[in-house]
Design a protein around this motif. Structure first.
Motif, PDB file in Angstrom:
ATOM      1  N   LEU A 149       1.892 -10.131   1.666  1.00  0.00           N
ATOM      2  CA  LEU A 149       1.796  -8.738   1.258  1.00  0.00           C
ATOM      3  C   LEU A 149       0.426  -8.384   0.697  1.00  0.00           C
ATOM      4  O   LEU A 149      -0.211  -9.196   0.021  1.00  0.00           O
ATOM      5  CB  LEU A 149       2.875  -8.426   0.212  1.00  0.00           C
ATOM      6  N   ASP A 150       0.009  -7.157   0.967  1.00  0.00           N
ATOM      7  CA  ASP A 150      -1.175  -6.570   0.347  1.00  0.00           C
ATOM      8  C   ASP A 150      -0.678  -5.817  -0.885  1.00  0.00           C
ATOM      9  O   ASP A 150      -0.081  -4.739  -0.771  1.00  0.00           O
ATOM     10  CB  ASP A 150      -1.855  -5.614   1.333  1.00  0.00           C
ATOM     11  N   TRP A 151      -0.909  -6.379  -2.056  1.00  0.00           N
ATOM     12  CA  TRP A 151      -0.331  -5.821  -3.278  1.00  0.00           C
ATOM     13  C   TRP A 151      -1.023  -4.540  -3.725  1.00  0.00           C
ATOM     14  O   TRP A 151      -0.655  -3.960  -4.757  1.00  0.00           O
ATOM     15  CB  TRP A 151      -0.326  -6.865  -4.384  1.00  0.00           C
ATOM     16  N   GLU A 152      -2.017  -4.097  -2.967  1.00  0.00           N
ATOM     17  CA  GLU A 152      -2.639  -2.788  -3.224  1.00  0.00           C
ATOM     18  C   GLU A 152      -2.093  -1.708  -2.290  1.00  0.00           C
ATOM     19  O   GLU A 152      -2.473  -0.545  -2.398  1.00  0.00           O
ATOM     20  CB  GLU A 152      -4.160  -2.897  -3.078  1.00  0.00           C
ATOM     21  N   ASP A 153      -1.228  -2.096  -1.364  1.00  0.00           N
ATOM     22  CA  ASP A 153      -0.622  -1.142  -0.426  1.00  0.00           C
ATOM     23  C   ASP A 153       0.803  -0.863  -0.878  1.00  0.00           C
ATOM     24  O   ASP A 153       1.734  -1.594  -0.552  1.00  0.00           O
ATOM     25  CB  ASP A 153      -0.645  -1.722   0.990  1.00  0.00           C
ATOM     26  N   ARG A 154       0.977   0.211  -1.643  1.00  0.00           N
ATOM     27  CA  ARG A 154       2.304   0.465  -2.219  1.00  0.00           C
ATOM     28  C   ARG A 154       3.345   0.816  -1.162  1.00  0.00           C
ATOM     29  O   ARG A 154       4.543   0.724  -1.409  1.00  0.00           O
ATOM     30  CB  ARG A 154       2.227   1.582  -3.249  1.00  0.00           C
ATOM     31  N   GLY A 155       2.883   1.225   0.026  1.00  0.00           N
ATOM     32  CA  GLY A 155       3.826   1.558   1.077  1.00  0.00           C
ATOM     33  C   GLY A 155       4.525   0.358   1.681  1.00  0.00           C
ATOM     34  O   GLY A 155       5.557   0.498   2.327  1.00  0.00           O
TER      35      GLY A 155
END
Length: 323
Positions: A149-155
Protein backbone atom coordinates in the motif's frame (compact mmCIF):
# COMPACT_ATOMS: atom_id res chain seq x y z
CA UNK A 1 -20.83 -39.32 -7.60
CA UNK A 2 -17.46 -38.03 -6.37
CA UNK A 3 -17.56 -34.52 -4.94
CA UNK A 4 -15.16 -32.27 -3.06
CA UNK A 5 -16.76 -31.99 0.38
CA UNK A 6 -15.94 -29.15 2.78
CA UNK A 7 -14.72 -30.79 5.99
CA UNK A 8 -13.47 -27.81 7.99
CA UNK A 9 -12.55 -24.14 7.91
CA UNK A 10 -10.04 -21.94 9.71
CA UNK A 11 -8.72 -18.40 9.71
CA UNK A 12 -5.92 -16.26 11.10
CA UNK A 13 -5.52 -12.53 11.62
CA UNK A 14 -2.52 -10.44 12.70
CA UNK A 15 -2.72 -9.35 16.33
CA UNK A 16 -2.52 -5.64 15.57
CA UNK A 17 -5.86 -3.96 14.87
CA UNK A 18 -5.78 -0.51 13.28
CA UNK A 19 -8.95 1.55 13.47
CA UNK A 20 -9.94 4.33 11.08
CA UNK A 21 -9.19 6.90 13.78
CA UNK A 22 -5.72 5.40 14.23
CA UNK A 23 -5.04 5.80 10.49
CA UNK A 24 -5.96 9.47 10.78
CA UNK A 25 -3.67 9.86 13.80
CA UNK A 26 -0.85 8.28 11.78
CA UNK A 27 -1.14 11.03 9.19
CA UNK A 28 -3.49 9.57 6.56
CA UNK A 29 -5.74 12.36 5.24
CA UNK A 30 -8.99 10.69 6.27
CA UNK A 31 -11.52 10.23 9.07
CA UNK A 32 -13.64 7.45 10.50
CA UNK A 33 -16.83 8.97 9.08
CA UNK A 34 -15.30 9.40 5.60
CA UNK A 35 -14.19 5.74 5.45
CA UNK A 36 -17.35 4.24 6.95
CA UNK A 37 -19.67 6.23 4.70
CA UNK A 38 -17.86 5.17 1.51
CA UNK A 39 -16.79 1.61 2.35
CA UNK A 40 -18.36 0.32 5.57
CA UNK A 41 -14.87 -0.41 6.93
CA UNK A 42 -14.20 0.41 10.59
CA UNK A 43 -10.90 -1.39 11.21
CA UNK A 44 -8.35 -3.75 9.70
CA UNK A 45 -5.60 -6.12 10.90
CA UNK A 46 -2.02 -5.21 9.92
CA UNK A 47 0.86 -7.71 9.92
CA UNK A 48 3.91 -6.90 12.00
CA UNK A 49 7.55 -8.08 11.57
CA UNK A 50 7.62 -11.85 11.79
CA UNK A 51 4.11 -12.20 10.38
CA UNK A 52 3.93 -13.14 6.71
CA UNK A 53 1.62 -14.65 4.13
CA UNK A 54 3.12 -18.06 4.89
CA UNK A 55 2.82 -17.88 8.68
CA UNK A 56 -0.76 -16.62 8.53
CA UNK A 57 -1.66 -19.33 6.00
CA UNK A 58 -0.15 -22.01 8.25
CA UNK A 59 -2.12 -20.75 11.26
CA UNK A 60 -5.39 -20.79 9.32
CA UNK A 61 -4.59 -24.25 7.95
CA UNK A 62 -3.97 -25.73 11.39
CA UNK A 63 -7.37 -24.44 12.58
CA UNK A 64 -9.10 -25.84 9.48
CA UNK A 65 -7.47 -29.23 10.02
CA UNK A 66 -8.54 -29.23 13.67
CA UNK A 67 -12.11 -28.43 12.63
CA UNK A 68 -12.02 -31.24 10.07
CA UNK A 69 -10.59 -33.71 12.58
CA UNK A 70 -7.67 -34.50 10.27
CA UNK A 71 -3.91 -34.64 10.69
CA UNK A 72 -1.69 -32.56 8.44
CA UNK A 73 0.02 -35.71 7.11
CA UNK A 74 -3.32 -36.73 5.55
CA UNK A 75 -3.23 -33.68 3.22
CA UNK A 76 -1.84 -34.50 -0.23
CA UNK A 77 -2.81 -31.28 -2.05
CA UNK A 78 -2.29 -27.63 -1.05
CA UNK A 79 -3.46 -24.79 -3.29
CA UNK A 80 -2.71 -21.34 -1.90
CA UNK A 81 -4.18 -18.19 -3.44
CA UNK A 82 -2.18 -15.02 -2.87
CA UNK A 83 -1.08 -11.81 -4.55
CA UNK A 84 1.56 -11.31 -1.84
CA UNK A 85 3.78 -14.40 -1.78
CA UNK A 86 6.64 -14.33 0.69
CA UNK A 87 9.10 -14.83 -2.15
CA UNK A 88 8.96 -14.78 -5.93
CA UNK A 89 9.74 -18.48 -5.53
CA UNK A 90 9.45 -21.04 -4.05
CA UNK A 91 5.68 -21.08 -3.83
CA UNK A 92 4.36 -20.08 -0.42
CA UNK A 93 2.22 -23.25 -0.50
CA UNK A 94 5.38 -25.33 -0.19
CA UNK A 95 6.37 -23.31 2.87
CA UNK A 96 2.96 -24.04 4.39
CA UNK A 97 3.37 -27.73 3.56
CA UNK A 98 6.56 -27.78 5.64
CA UNK A 99 5.29 -25.56 8.47
CA UNK A 100 2.21 -27.68 9.18
CA UNK A 101 3.84 -31.07 8.55
CA UNK A 102 1.77 -32.06 5.53
CA UNK A 103 2.76 -35.21 3.63
CA UNK A 104 6.10 -34.77 1.80
CA UNK A 105 5.74 -35.59 -1.86
CA UNK A 106 2.21 -34.23 -2.08
CA UNK A 107 1.22 -31.41 -4.43
CA UNK A 108 1.63 -27.77 -3.32
CA UNK A 109 1.47 -24.63 -5.44
CA UNK A 110 0.28 -21.00 -5.48
CA UNK A 111 -2.48 -19.42 -7.57
CA UNK A 112 -2.41 -15.71 -8.45
CA UNK A 113 -5.78 -14.14 -9.30
CA UNK A 114 -5.79 -11.36 -6.66
CA UNK A 115 -9.18 -10.98 -4.93
CA UNK A 116 -10.67 -13.82 -6.99
CA UNK A 117 -7.74 -16.05 -6.08
CA UNK A 118 -9.59 -18.20 -3.57
CA UNK A 119 -12.29 -19.02 -6.13
CA UNK A 120 -9.60 -19.97 -8.66
CA UNK A 121 -7.82 -22.09 -6.04
CA UNK A 122 -11.06 -23.76 -4.99
CA UNK A 123 -11.95 -24.64 -8.59
CA UNK A 124 -8.46 -26.02 -9.19
CA UNK A 125 -8.45 -28.17 -6.05
CA UNK A 126 -11.99 -29.39 -6.77
CA UNK A 127 -10.99 -30.50 -10.27
CA UNK A 128 -7.87 -32.28 -9.05
CA UNK A 129 -9.74 -34.11 -6.30
CA UNK A 130 -12.56 -35.23 -8.57
CA UNK A 131 -10.06 -36.61 -11.11
CA UNK A 132 -8.11 -38.55 -8.49
CA UNK A 133 -4.97 -36.37 -8.28
CA UNK A 134 -5.50 -36.12 -4.53
CA UNK A 135 -7.79 -37.27 -1.75
CA UNK A 136 -7.69 -34.42 0.78
CA UNK A 137 -6.79 -30.80 0.08
CA UNK A 138 -6.11 -27.54 1.83
CA UNK A 139 -7.39 -24.53 -0.11
CA UNK A 140 -6.01 -21.30 1.32
CA UNK A 141 -6.33 -17.59 0.70
CA UNK A 142 -3.67 -15.53 2.45
CA UNK A 143 -2.46 -11.96 2.03
CA UNK A 144 -0.22 -9.31 3.56
CA UNK A 145 -1.57 -6.47 1.44
CA UNK A 146 -0.39 -3.79 3.87
CA UNK A 147 3.10 -4.13 2.36
CA UNK A 148 1.81 -3.16 -1.08
CA UNK A 149 0.00 0.00 0.00
CA UNK A 150 0.89 3.63 -0.63
CA UNK A 151 0.05 5.09 2.78
CA UNK A 152 -0.20 8.57 1.26
CA UNK A 153 -3.02 7.49 -1.09
CA UNK A 154 -6.13 7.64 1.07
CA UNK A 155 -8.25 6.25 -1.75
CA UNK A 156 -6.55 2.85 -1.47
CA UNK A 157 -4.65 2.51 1.82
CA UNK A 158 -7.81 2.65 3.94
CA UNK A 159 -9.41 -0.25 2.06
CA UNK A 160 -7.13 -3.19 2.74
CA UNK A 161 -6.06 -5.45 5.58
CA UNK A 162 -4.08 -8.64 6.17
CA UNK A 163 -5.23 -12.14 7.02
CA UNK A 164 -5.71 -15.74 5.92
CA UNK A 165 -8.50 -18.26 5.57
CA UNK A 166 -8.36 -21.99 4.84
CA UNK A 167 -10.71 -24.78 3.86
CA UNK A 168 -10.21 -28.55 4.00
CA UNK A 169 -11.73 -30.49 1.10
CA UNK A 170 -12.04 -34.27 0.82
CA UNK A 171 -13.00 -36.32 -2.23
CA UNK A 172 -16.02 -38.38 -1.19
CA UNK A 173 -18.73 -40.39 -2.88
CA UNK A 174 -22.04 -38.67 -2.14
CA UNK A 175 -25.66 -38.75 -3.24
CA UNK A 176 -26.88 -36.22 -5.79
CA UNK A 177 -28.45 -34.13 -3.02
CA UNK A 178 -25.40 -34.59 -0.79
CA UNK A 179 -22.72 -32.11 0.27
CA UNK A 180 -19.82 -30.73 -1.76
CA UNK A 181 -18.90 -28.24 -4.44
CA UNK A 182 -21.84 -28.21 -6.89
CA UNK A 183 -20.88 -25.70 -9.60
CA UNK A 184 -18.18 -23.14 -10.31
CA UNK A 185 -17.61 -20.59 -13.05
CA UNK A 186 -14.48 -18.43 -13.54
CA UNK A 187 -13.77 -15.52 -15.88
CA UNK A 188 -11.07 -12.98 -16.75
CA UNK A 189 -10.73 -9.89 -18.93
CA UNK A 190 -7.20 -8.56 -19.23
CA UNK A 191 -8.34 -5.47 -21.15
CA UNK A 192 -9.07 -3.77 -17.82
CA UNK A 193 -5.80 -4.55 -16.04
CA UNK A 194 -4.90 -0.88 -15.63
CA UNK A 195 -7.87 -0.29 -13.34
CA UNK A 196 -6.44 -2.30 -10.43
CA UNK A 197 -2.77 -3.26 -10.35
CA UNK A 198 0.58 -3.03 -8.58
CA UNK A 199 3.08 -0.79 -10.35
CA UNK A 200 6.10 -3.08 -10.09
CA UNK A 201 7.91 -5.78 -8.15
CA UNK A 202 6.91 -9.16 -6.80
CA UNK A 203 7.03 -10.71 -3.34
CA UNK A 204 6.74 -9.21 0.16
CA UNK A 205 10.34 -9.67 1.32
CA UNK A 206 12.05 -7.24 -1.06
CA UNK A 207 11.35 -4.04 -2.94
CA UNK A 208 7.82 -4.06 -4.32
CA UNK A 209 5.53 -1.71 -6.19
CA UNK A 210 2.41 -0.07 -4.79
CA UNK A 211 -1.25 -0.81 -5.37
CA UNK A 212 -3.07 1.52 -7.76
CA UNK A 213 -6.82 1.53 -8.36
CA UNK A 214 -9.49 3.45 -10.27
CA UNK A 215 -12.20 2.97 -7.70
CA UNK A 216 -15.31 4.11 -9.57
CA UNK A 217 -14.53 1.99 -12.63
CA UNK A 218 -13.78 -1.08 -10.50
CA UNK A 219 -17.06 -0.61 -8.62
CA UNK A 220 -19.07 -0.44 -11.83
CA UNK A 221 -17.47 -3.55 -13.34
CA UNK A 222 -17.73 -5.46 -10.05
CA UNK A 223 -21.48 -5.08 -9.69
CA UNK A 224 -22.18 -6.15 -13.27
CA UNK A 225 -19.67 -9.01 -13.39
CA UNK A 226 -20.61 -10.45 -10.01
CA UNK A 227 -24.33 -10.40 -10.73
CA UNK A 228 -23.71 -12.11 -14.09
CA UNK A 229 -21.49 -14.88 -12.73
CA UNK A 230 -23.82 -15.53 -9.78
CA UNK A 231 -26.71 -15.95 -12.21
CA UNK A 232 -24.54 -18.26 -14.31
CA UNK A 233 -23.67 -20.50 -11.35
CA UNK A 234 -27.26 -20.57 -10.11
CA UNK A 235 -28.25 -21.86 -13.55
CA UNK A 236 -25.47 -24.46 -13.53
CA UNK A 237 -26.59 -25.62 -10.08
CA UNK A 238 -30.24 -25.72 -11.09
CA UNK A 239 -31.43 -23.45 -8.28
CA UNK A 240 -32.82 -19.93 -7.85
CA UNK A 241 -31.36 -17.11 -5.78
CA UNK A 242 -34.24 -17.54 -3.35
CA UNK A 243 -33.06 -21.06 -2.52
CA UNK A 244 -29.67 -19.89 -1.30
CA UNK A 245 -29.19 -19.98 2.44
CA UNK A 246 -26.12 -17.74 2.39
CA UNK A 247 -23.85 -15.77 0.09
CA UNK A 248 -20.22 -15.41 1.18
CA UNK A 249 -18.91 -12.58 -0.98
CA UNK A 250 -15.50 -11.05 -1.41
CA UNK A 251 -15.33 -8.33 1.24
CA UNK A 252 -14.25 -5.37 -0.89
CA UNK A 253 -16.71 -2.64 -0.04
CA UNK A 254 -20.09 -2.58 1.70
CA UNK A 255 -21.57 -0.64 -1.22
CA UNK A 256 -20.60 -3.38 -3.69
CA UNK A 257 -22.15 -6.01 -1.44
CA UNK A 258 -25.38 -4.04 -1.19
CA UNK A 259 -25.55 -3.30 -4.93
CA UNK A 260 -24.90 -6.95 -5.85
CA UNK A 261 -27.58 -8.17 -3.44
CA UNK A 262 -30.13 -5.72 -4.85
CA UNK A 263 -29.30 -6.68 -8.43
CA UNK A 264 -30.04 -10.33 -7.61
CA UNK A 265 -33.02 -9.60 -5.39
CA UNK A 266 -31.29 -11.10 -2.34
CA UNK A 267 -31.89 -9.74 1.17
CA UNK A 268 -28.74 -8.43 2.84
CA UNK A 269 -29.57 -10.67 5.78
CA UNK A 270 -28.33 -13.61 3.69
CA UNK A 271 -24.98 -11.96 2.94
CA UNK A 272 -22.07 -12.71 5.26
CA UNK A 273 -20.43 -9.35 5.92
CA UNK A 274 -17.06 -8.95 7.66
CA UNK A 275 -15.66 -6.00 5.70
CA UNK A 276 -16.29 -3.72 8.70
CA UNK A 277 -13.84 -5.74 10.83
CA UNK A 278 -11.33 -7.08 8.31
CA UNK A 279 -11.42 -4.57 5.41
CA UNK A 280 -10.47 -6.02 2.02
CA UNK A 281 -8.11 -8.96 2.56
CA UNK A 282 -8.06 -9.88 -1.15
CA UNK A 283 -7.82 -13.66 -1.68
CA UNK A 284 -8.26 -14.24 2.07
CA UNK A 285 -11.61 -12.49 2.36
CA UNK A 286 -13.97 -15.27 1.23
CA UNK A 287 -12.50 -18.07 3.40
CA UNK A 288 -12.10 -15.64 6.32
CA UNK A 289 -15.77 -14.64 6.14
CA UNK A 290 -16.82 -18.28 5.71
CA UNK A 291 -14.91 -19.34 8.81
CA UNK A 292 -16.48 -16.54 10.87
CA UNK A 293 -19.98 -17.60 9.83
CA UNK A 294 -19.33 -21.31 10.36
CA UNK A 295 -17.91 -20.75 13.83
CA UNK A 296 -20.68 -18.41 14.98
CA UNK A 297 -23.29 -20.96 13.89
CA UNK A 298 -24.94 -19.10 11.02
CA UNK A 299 -23.73 -21.51 8.32
CA UNK A 300 -24.72 -25.07 9.16
CA UNK A 301 -24.41 -28.51 7.53
CA UNK A 302 -26.82 -28.85 4.62
CA UNK A 303 -26.93 -25.11 3.84
CA UNK A 304 -26.62 -23.97 0.23
CA UNK A 305 -23.83 -21.39 0.13
CA UNK A 306 -22.58 -19.25 -2.75
CA UNK A 307 -19.03 -17.87 -2.81
CA UNK A 308 -18.20 -14.98 -5.16
CA UNK A 309 -15.33 -12.58 -5.83
CA UNK A 310 -13.85 -10.16 -8.34
CA UNK A 311 -10.32 -8.79 -8.43
CA UNK A 312 -7.60 -7.18 -10.48
CA UNK A 313 -6.94 -8.55 -13.90
CA UNK A 314 -9.94 -8.36 -14.08
CA UNK A 315 -10.72 -11.83 -12.74
CA UNK A 316 -14.01 -12.95 -11.23
CA UNK A 317 -15.89 -16.09 -10.34
CA UNK A 318 -18.44 -17.83 -8.16
CA UNK A 319 -18.89 -21.28 -6.64
CA UNK A 320 -21.94 -23.02 -5.20
CA UNK A 321 -21.56 -25.52 -2.38
CA UNK A 322 -23.74 -27.57 -0.06
CA UNK A 323 -22.17 -27.65 3.39
Amino acid sequence: MIRSVIKGTGSALPAQIVSNDELARRGVDTSDSWIVERTGIRQRHIAQPGESTGTLAAQASRKALEAAGLAAREIDLIVLATATPDNTFPATATQVQSLIGARPGGVAFDVAAVCSGFLYALATADSLLRTGMGTKALVIGAEVFSRLLDWEDRGTCVLFGDGAGAMVLAAEEVAEDGPGILATRLHADGAHGEMLYVDGGAGTTGTVGKLRMKGREVFRHAVVNLADVLTEVLGAGGITAGELDWVVPHQANARILDATARKLGLPMERMIVTVDRHANTSAASVPLALDVAVRDGRIKPGDLVMFEAMGGGFTWGASLARM
